[in-house]
Design a protein around this motif. Structure first.
Motif, PDB file in Angstrom:
ATOM      1  N   PHE A 110     -86.752  20.880 -15.198  1.00 31.20           N
ATOM      2  CA  PHE A 110     -86.764  22.276 -15.814  1.00 31.20           C
ATOM      3  C   PHE A 110     -85.522  23.152 -15.467  1.00 31.20           C
ATOM      4  O   PHE A 110     -84.853  23.875 -16.171  1.00 31.20           O
ATOM      5  CB  PHE A 110     -87.962  22.975 -15.612  1.00 31.20           C
ATOM      6  CG  PHE A 110     -89.211  22.469 -16.522  1.00 31.20           C
ATOM      7  CD1 PHE A 110     -89.189  22.844 -17.764  1.00 31.20           C
ATOM      8  CD2 PHE A 110     -89.955  21.387 -15.922  1.00 31.20           C
ATOM      9  CE1 PHE A 110     -90.416  22.388 -18.599  1.00 31.20           C
ATOM     10  CE2 PHE A 110     -90.856  20.835 -16.684  1.00 31.20           C
ATOM     11  CZ  PHE A 110     -91.036  21.290 -18.116  1.00 31.20           C
ATOM     12  N   MET A 144     -93.534  22.181 -25.108  1.00 34.80           N
ATOM     13  CA  MET A 144     -92.956  23.543 -25.372  1.00 34.80           C
ATOM     14  C   MET A 144     -91.452  23.416 -25.350  1.00 34.80           C
ATOM     15  O   MET A 144     -90.749  23.994 -25.932  1.00 34.80           O
ATOM     16  CB  MET A 144     -93.454  24.681 -24.388  1.00 34.80           C
ATOM     17  CG  MET A 144     -94.644  25.314 -24.672  1.00 34.80           C
ATOM     18  SD  MET A 144     -94.906  26.378 -23.203  1.00 34.80           S
ATOM     19  CE  MET A 144     -96.333  27.307 -24.094  1.00 34.80           C
ATOM     20  N   VAL A 145     -90.931  22.371 -24.537  1.00 29.75           N
ATOM     21  CA  VAL A 145     -89.596  22.239 -24.333  1.00 29.75           C
ATOM     22  C   VAL A 145     -88.920  21.087 -25.216  1.00 29.75           C
ATOM     23  O   VAL A 145     -87.834  21.047 -25.759  1.00 29.75           O
ATOM     24  CB  VAL A 145     -89.027  22.276 -22.839  1.00 29.75           C
ATOM     25  CG1 VAL A 145     -89.038  23.484 -22.196  1.00 29.75           C
ATOM     26  CG2 VAL A 145     -89.621  21.025 -22.023  1.00 29.75           C
ATOM     27  N   LEU A 191     -82.582  21.748 -17.427  1.00 29.88           N
ATOM     28  CA  LEU A 191     -82.694  22.109 -18.597  1.00 29.88           C
ATOM     29  C   LEU A 191     -82.022  23.566 -18.662  1.00 29.88           C
ATOM     30  O   LEU A 191     -81.485  23.889 -19.616  1.00 29.88           O
ATOM     31  CB  LEU A 191     -84.149  22.186 -19.298  1.00 29.88           C
ATOM     32  CG  LEU A 191     -84.629  20.770 -19.487  1.00 29.88           C
ATOM     33  CD1 LEU A 191     -85.868  20.807 -20.275  1.00 29.88           C
ATOM     34  CD2 LEU A 191     -83.506  20.080 -20.557  1.00 29.88           C
ATOM     35  N   TYR A 217     -90.118  30.481 -21.372  1.00 31.22           N
ATOM     36  CA  TYR A 217     -91.411  30.774 -20.635  1.00 31.22           C
ATOM     37  C   TYR A 217     -91.580  29.395 -20.023  1.00 31.22           C
ATOM     38  O   TYR A 217     -91.924  29.125 -18.629  1.00 31.22           O
ATOM     39  CB  TYR A 217     -92.466  30.752 -21.652  1.00 31.22           C
ATOM     40  CG  TYR A 217     -94.013  30.869 -20.902  1.00 31.22           C
ATOM     41  CD1 TYR A 217     -94.349  31.883 -19.758  1.00 31.22           C
ATOM     42  CD2 TYR A 217     -94.840  29.804 -20.945  1.00 31.22           C
ATOM     43  CE1 TYR A 217     -95.358  31.880 -19.319  1.00 31.22           C
ATOM     44  CE2 TYR A 217     -96.089  29.835 -20.473  1.00 31.22           C
ATOM     45  CZ  TYR A 217     -96.394  30.782 -19.359  1.00 31.22           C
ATOM     46  OH  TYR A 217     -97.596  30.783 -18.851  1.00 31.22           O
ATOM     47  N   ALA A 218     -91.694  28.202 -20.627  1.00 26.13           N
ATOM     48  CA  ALA A 218     -91.904  26.505 -20.099  1.00 26.13           C
ATOM     49  C   ALA A 218     -91.084  26.606 -18.772  1.00 26.13           C
ATOM     50  O   ALA A 218     -91.096  26.329 -17.641  1.00 26.13           O
ATOM     51  CB  ALA A 218     -91.687  25.636 -20.939  1.00 26.13           C
ATOM     52  N   ARG A 262     -91.463  28.883 -15.713  1.00 23.48           N
ATOM     53  CA  ARG A 262     -92.551  28.790 -14.745  1.00 23.48           C
ATOM     54  C   ARG A 262     -92.492  27.530 -14.098  1.00 23.48           C
ATOM     55  O   ARG A 262     -93.408  27.155 -13.533  1.00 23.48           O
ATOM     56  CB  ARG A 262     -93.950  28.842 -15.754  1.00 23.48           C
ATOM     57  CG  ARG A 262     -94.012  30.316 -16.077  1.00 23.48           C
ATOM     58  CD  ARG A 262     -94.408  31.195 -15.120  1.00 23.48           C
ATOM     59  NE  ARG A 262     -94.312  32.453 -15.597  1.00 23.48           N
ATOM     60  CZ  ARG A 262     -93.684  33.594 -15.281  1.00 23.48           C
ATOM     61  NH1 ARG A 262     -92.629  33.350 -15.065  1.00 23.48           N
ATOM     62  NH2 ARG A 262     -94.061  34.704 -15.800  1.00 23.48           N
ATOM     63  N   PHE A 296     -81.532  20.966 -29.957  1.00 21.45           N
ATOM     64  CA  PHE A 296     -80.444  21.127 -29.399  1.00 21.45           C
ATOM     65  C   PHE A 296     -79.378  20.159 -29.212  1.00 21.45           C
ATOM     66  O   PHE A 296     -78.226  20.400 -29.456  1.00 21.45           O
ATOM     67  CB  PHE A 296     -80.708  22.084 -28.076  1.00 21.45           C
ATOM     68  CG  PHE A 296     -79.588  22.784 -27.620  1.00 21.45           C
ATOM     69  CD1 PHE A 296     -79.207  24.138 -28.009  1.00 21.45           C
ATOM     70  CD2 PHE A 296     -78.645  22.308 -26.560  1.00 21.45           C
ATOM     71  CE1 PHE A 296     -78.066  24.806 -27.451  1.00 21.45           C
ATOM     72  CE2 PHE A 296     -77.553  23.048 -25.884  1.00 21.45           C
ATOM     73  CZ  PHE A 296     -77.517  24.259 -26.398  1.00 21.45           C
ATOM     74  N   LEU A 323     -80.321  29.882 -28.537  1.00 22.31           N
ATOM     75  CA  LEU A 323     -81.176  29.377 -27.450  1.00 22.31           C
ATOM     76  C   LEU A 323     -80.245  29.740 -26.013  1.00 22.31           C
ATOM     77  O   LEU A 323     -80.854  30.089 -25.247  1.00 22.31           O
ATOM     78  CB  LEU A 323     -81.404  27.933 -27.608  1.00 22.31           C
ATOM     79  CG  LEU A 323     -82.572  27.423 -28.085  1.00 22.31           C
ATOM     80  CD1 LEU A 323     -82.542  26.081 -28.181  1.00 22.31           C
ATOM     81  CD2 LEU A 323     -83.823  27.756 -27.104  1.00 22.31           C
ATOM     82  N   MET A 350     -90.656  30.760 -26.012  1.00 23.21           N
ATOM     83  CA  MET A 350     -91.671  29.878 -25.735  1.00 23.21           C
ATOM     84  C   MET A 350     -90.954  28.832 -24.570  1.00 23.21           C
ATOM     85  O   MET A 350     -91.378  28.417 -23.652  1.00 23.21           O
ATOM     86  CB  MET A 350     -92.428  29.068 -26.940  1.00 23.21           C
ATOM     87  CG  MET A 350     -93.290  28.045 -26.568  1.00 23.21           C
ATOM     88  SD  MET A 350     -93.860  27.310 -28.082  1.00 23.21           S
ATOM     89  CE  MET A 350     -92.644  26.055 -28.528  1.00 23.21           C
ATOM     90  N   VAL A 351     -89.761  28.421 -24.972  1.00 19.90           N
ATOM     91  CA  VAL A 351     -89.069  27.179 -24.510  1.00 19.90           C
ATOM     92  C   VAL A 351     -88.538  28.102 -23.095  1.00 19.90           C
ATOM     93  O   VAL A 351     -88.650  27.343 -21.997  1.00 19.90           O
ATOM     94  CB  VAL A 351     -87.654  27.182 -24.912  1.00 19.90           C
ATOM     95  CG1 VAL A 351     -86.822  26.036 -24.248  1.00 19.90           C
ATOM     96  CG2 VAL A 351     -87.938  26.369 -26.483  1.00 19.90           C
ATOM     97  N   TYR A 410     -96.392  22.134 -21.056  1.00 19.81           N
ATOM     98  CA  TYR A 410     -95.024  22.735 -20.825  1.00 19.81           C
ATOM     99  C   TYR A 410     -93.922  21.732 -21.376  1.00 19.81           C
ATOM    100  O   TYR A 410     -92.815  22.159 -22.030  1.00 19.81           O
ATOM    101  CB  TYR A 410     -94.680  23.052 -19.338  1.00 19.81           C
ATOM    102  CG  TYR A 410     -95.489  23.986 -18.759  1.00 19.81           C
ATOM    103  CD1 TYR A 410     -95.146  25.262 -19.220  1.00 19.81           C
ATOM    104  CD2 TYR A 410     -96.129  23.818 -17.475  1.00 19.81           C
ATOM    105  CE1 TYR A 410     -95.682  26.447 -18.492  1.00 19.81           C
ATOM    106  CE2 TYR A 410     -96.803  25.126 -16.902  1.00 19.81           C
ATOM    107  CZ  TYR A 410     -96.483  26.084 -17.400  1.00 19.81           C
ATOM    108  OH  TYR A 410     -97.095  27.382 -16.920  1.00 19.81           O
ATOM    109  N   ALA A 441     -87.066  21.614 -28.609  1.00 22.02           N
ATOM    110  CA  ALA A 441     -85.900  22.257 -28.480  1.00 22.02           C
ATOM    111  C   ALA A 441     -84.944  21.716 -27.950  1.00 22.02           C
ATOM    112  O   ALA A 441     -83.734  21.549 -28.507  1.00 22.02           O
ATOM    113  CB  ALA A 441     -86.355  23.397 -27.654  1.00 22.02           C
ATOM    114  N   VAL A 442     -85.139  20.783 -26.860  1.00 23.83           N
ATOM    115  CA  VAL A 442     -84.234  20.091 -26.329  1.00 23.83           C
ATOM    116  C   VAL A 442     -83.574  19.081 -27.350  1.00 23.83           C
ATOM    117  O   VAL A 442     -82.327  18.869 -27.596  1.00 23.83           O
ATOM    118  CB  VAL A 442     -84.444  19.470 -25.050  1.00 23.83           C
ATOM    119  CG1 VAL A 442     -83.572  18.384 -24.562  1.00 23.83           C
ATOM    120  CG2 VAL A 442     -85.070  20.218 -23.779  1.00 23.83           C
TER     121      VAL A 442
END
Lengths: 273, 289
Positions: free
Chosen positions: A102, B11-12, A105, A91-92, A95, B19, A148, A88-89, B8, B15-16
């Motif tokens: 992004f 979604m991140v 990231l 994918y974001a 895209r 992490f 990750l 999922m991460v 979006y 996790a960020v």
């Protein structure tokens, strides 16, 4: 002309070379099923009497089933949550690669690949202990988080090759990003999910250093850790030790024998950026 | 439009955050501790500036560990890549039982390094010396892990045994991307096998060579499980690797801050070696491509 002829000299060399892989494993099996007297006579010889009891003794001495259960739980949950979250991460990120945030990231996660574990090792032990996460739950979380870096690298590479038409069609039909991901993209990730699952499974099952420093109680022991403790306690009874090693190796070997082609394809695919 | 961006972000962001908390923050703390004299337990500590770093560069044990680890990693990377390329080419040739042999050669990759180490430890100390003695080769009938000048050979053998599997698969994947008409053309031109390898096979798998070299080198610089299972860093300090030194000294030796400085130096060296390798190997890829 000779297109399909077997190359016998190379077949012979490959067969000979495979003995280097098989012989130590054969010896390990032989040591595990013999008595110390039989081992002293010859390691290579086929046993005249099989001591299957060595395995029962090894199970008892290492508390095998407890360690097996711990390893299995840690591995299964690490694999499941790694697939669900890391994809999922990725994918974001994939895209929105045209956005600075992004893209940044992406490099943030992937550059962590070059950080050697020892620099994190001492602080993460303090941190997990303070948070009360020096247990299997904490360990599972660390496998998901530390995976990750490499997994985003794999997923983003794969996602680039997926055609965008399906997503656009879904968007026109009024599907949300969330729905598009779970109903359309995730099922399409099958092959790369398999790769990530296999690599995570091999890693979580065999890892020694992370459980060694994170897990605080003896009853949380994983299989590699159990072998380590066993080795230092019962250094001389080699037939039991080897029976115990084989019991710890067996589950992955069984998985491998049944899913061999799948595993080899998965690892190979993971390599092709 | 807005709401899709919001998804979006959702979604991140978690996790960020996680992490950062469990990876980046510990890295920063490691760097922070390296400037203190904390032993890892006591409630307070002082800043000591660069003292730990200066001591790291003057510490014979640390320098020896770097010497061993870097030599070990270089040597093992070369051996593993040579053997796996040769085996991969063999497995890619027209041989019988291809799938069976692929299965056998890849098997070590799913086995735990620690347990493989324990198994080989016994073979080195008991089985092999015994076998050499029976063959009448008394000069070889000793435990190579027990001598300061040979213990590293044992560590190399076990690592190569386990690590070639993964590299064989990657090279095999690379070899399968080479179109067979290239070979047909070269055999029409009358090129020999040796020429064919250097002009076609090797250039065509250049990206796989790069990936294998960088991954192998990085993994071998972090050698840990093998040391635990085979030598414990000994005999003497002959096979003390950096990871193992940081672990034993940092946790059991109470030099938490000092080994943090060592870990930071180690980090810089790994990044440095990886970047040099990538630059050098990728330039080679382009020259050949």
């Amino acid at each position: 002309m000779n297109e399909n002829r077997t190359n016998w000299p190379i077949t012979a060399l490959i067969a000979l070379g495979s003995l280097i892989v098989l012989l130590p494993l054969y010896m390990a099996v032989m040591i595990a099923v013999k008595s110390p007297q039989q081992i002293a006579q010859s390691v290579l010889a086929w046993p005249d009497e099989w001591h299957w009891g060595n395995f029962a003794e090894a199970v008892r001495m290492t508390n095998f089933f407890q360690a097996f259960r711990n390893s299995a739980v840690i591995t299964v949950f690490s694999v499941i949550f790694t697939l669900l979250t890391n994809s999922m991460v990725a994918y974001a990120i994939s895209r929105n690669m045209d956005r600075k945030l992004f893209k940044g990231l992406y490099y943030y996660f992937v550059s962590a690949l070059f950080v050697p574990f020892p620099i994190i090792m001492l602080p993460i032990v303090k941190e997990t202990a303070q948070l009360g996460m020096n247990n299997p739950v904490g360990l599972i979380l660390l496998y998901i988080v530390y995976g990750l870096s490499f997994n985003i690298f794999l997923y983003v590479g794969y996602l680039k090759s997926l055609p965008r038409e399906l997503e656009e069609a879904a968007k026109i039909d009024g599907a949300s990003i969330w729905g598009t991901f779970w109903r359309i993209i995730f099922p399409l990730l099958g092959p790369i999910n398999a790769t990530v699952a296999i690599l995570t499974c091999i890693w979580a099952w065999n890892d020694f250093l992370l459980p060694l420093v994170i897990l605080s109680k003896p009853h949380m022991t994983t299989l590699p850790l159990a072998q380590y403790v066993f080795q230092s306690k019962f250094g001389v009874e080699y037939n039991y030790a080897f029976a115990s090693y084989l019991l710890a190796l067996a589950p992955m070997v069984l998985v491998y024998v049944f899913a061999q082609r799948w595993i080899i394809d998965g690892v190979t695919r993971g390599a092709v950026k | 439009m807005r709401s899709s961006m919001k998804t979006y972000y959702w979604m991140v962001v978690p996790a960020v955050a996680i992490f950062f908390v469990f990876h980046t923050y510990p890295v920063l703390m490691g760097i922070f501790y390296s400037f203190t004299n904390w032993n890892g337990l006591s409630p307070d500590y002082d800043f000591v500036g660069l003292r730990n770093y200066l001591n790291v560069f003057r510490d014979g044990n640390v320098l020896d560990a770097y010497g061993f680890t870097i030599k070990f990693a270089l040597l093992t990377t070369v051996i593993v890549n040579t053997i796996s390329l040769v085996v991969a080419m063999g497995l890619n040739a027209r041989i019988r039982l291809k799938n069976f042999f692929r299965g056998v050669y890849f098997l070590p990759n799913v086995l735990s390094m620690l347990i493989i180490g324990f198994i080989f430890n016994y073979l080195f100390s008991n089985v092999f010396p015994d076998a050499f003695e029976r063959m009448g080769l008394d000069s070889l009938a000793f435990n190579i892990l027990g001598k300061e000048n040979t213990a590293w050979i044992g560590v190399v053998i076990v690592t190569v045994w386990q690590a070639t599997a993964f590299n064989i698969m990657l090279y095999l994947a690379g070899l399968q991307t080479i179109p067979s008409d290239l070979y047909e053309a070269s055999s029409l031109d009358g090129a020999g096998k040796w020429r064919e390898f250097w002009s076609i096979t090797f250039p065509m798998i250049a990206p796989f060579f790069t990936i294998n070299m960088v991954l192998a080198m990085k993994n071998f610089l972090m050698v840990f499980d093998q040391i635990v299972a085979l030598t414990g860093g000994g005999p003497g300090k002959a096979t003390m690797s950096i990871s193992y030194l940081i672990y034993t000294d940092g946790f059991q030796g109470g030099s938490f801050a000092y080994q943090s400085a060592n870990a930071v130096v180690y980090f810089i060296i790994i990044v440095f070696i990886s970047v040099i390798q990538l630059k050098f190997l990728q330039r080679r890829e382009m020259d050949l491509g």
